[in-house]
Structures are given as structure tokens and as C-alpha cells.
Design a protein around this motif. Structure first.
Motif, PDB file in Angstrom:
ATOM      1  N   HIS A   1      46.329  36.272  36.937  1.00  0.00           N
ATOM      2  CA  HIS A   1      44.730  36.642  36.019  1.00  0.00           C
ATOM      3  C   HIS A   1      44.771  36.174  34.956  1.00  0.00           C
TER       4      HIS A   1
ATOM      5  N   CYS B   1      48.200  36.829  33.263  1.00  0.00           N
ATOM      6  CA  CYS B   1      49.294  37.392  33.336  1.00  0.00           C
ATOM      7  C   CYS B   1      49.997  37.268  34.059  1.00  0.00           C
TER       8      CYS B   1
ATOM      9  N   CYS C   1      44.745  43.820  36.305  1.00  0.00           N
ATOM     10  CA  CYS C   1      45.348  44.435  36.901  1.00  0.00           C
ATOM     11  C   CYS C   1      45.604  45.704  36.037  1.00  0.00           C
TER      12      CYS C   1
END
Ligand SMILES: [Zn+2]
Length: 97
Positions: A15, A11, A29
């Protein structure tokens, strides 16, 4: 358990996670965006640490304490209380009385 085709994604925050059709967003997130612990961001660093040291990382947990108990935490000041009070109210919660 049914194996579904997944692909490893990264992302915008860096991550890594496996994307699947039923979970299209980054779970890390998602976790960080949870409104439940967003109230910690409203506080000054000492006040935030005071709550975290007592394991209070959600409004649900915060509502199990009274204002007096929270104020006794080292680092917690009276200035933080109105912020906590309104954060609780937004979730339909309140301090223990
Ligand atoms: Zn992420």
C-alpha cells in the motif's frame, strides 16, 4: 490546513501512503487490522458473504440483528453462530433479543 512535510511510503503489503509524524503506520493495514471486523475471518466463506451481502461488516452492525434473523441469511449455518456469539461477547455486545 497546515502543510506538514510528508513522504510517500510503501508498506510491506504494497500500500502506498504518505507518512507523517502523527500517522506513522500504513492506514490501509490499520483499517484491515481493526478488531471490529476481524470476526469475519472466523467464518466460512459462504457465511462471511452472507453477512457482507447484508452490509454487516462490523460487530456493531451484527448486534442490531437477532440470531434468528442472521440464521435466515442464505449461506449462514448454525455452526457459525457460536463464533459470532463469542466475537460479540468479546466486545461487550450481543445479538438483539
Ligand atoms: Zn499497508
Amino acid at each position: 490546513m497546515v502543510v506538514t512535510p510528508k513522504s510517500l511510503r510503501t508498506c510491506s503489503e504494497g500500500h502506498q501512503y504518505y507518512k507523517s509524524s502523527d500517522c506513522p503506520t500504513c492506514p490501509v493495514c490499520e483499517q484491515e487490522r481493526k478488531p471490529d471486523n476481524g470476526f469475519l475471518a472466523l467464518l466460512s466463506a459462504p457465511a462471511r458473504r452472507a453477512l457482507e451481502q447484508h452490509g454487516i461488516t462490523s460487530l456493531q452492525l451484527l448486534s442490531e440483528y437477532s440470531e434468528r434473523e442472521i440464521l435466515q441469511f442464505h449461506g449462514m449455518g448454525p455452526a457459525s453462530m457460536p463464533k459470532l456469539r463469542s466475537a460479540l461477547q468479546e466486545q461487550g455486545l450481543s445479538f438483539k433479543s
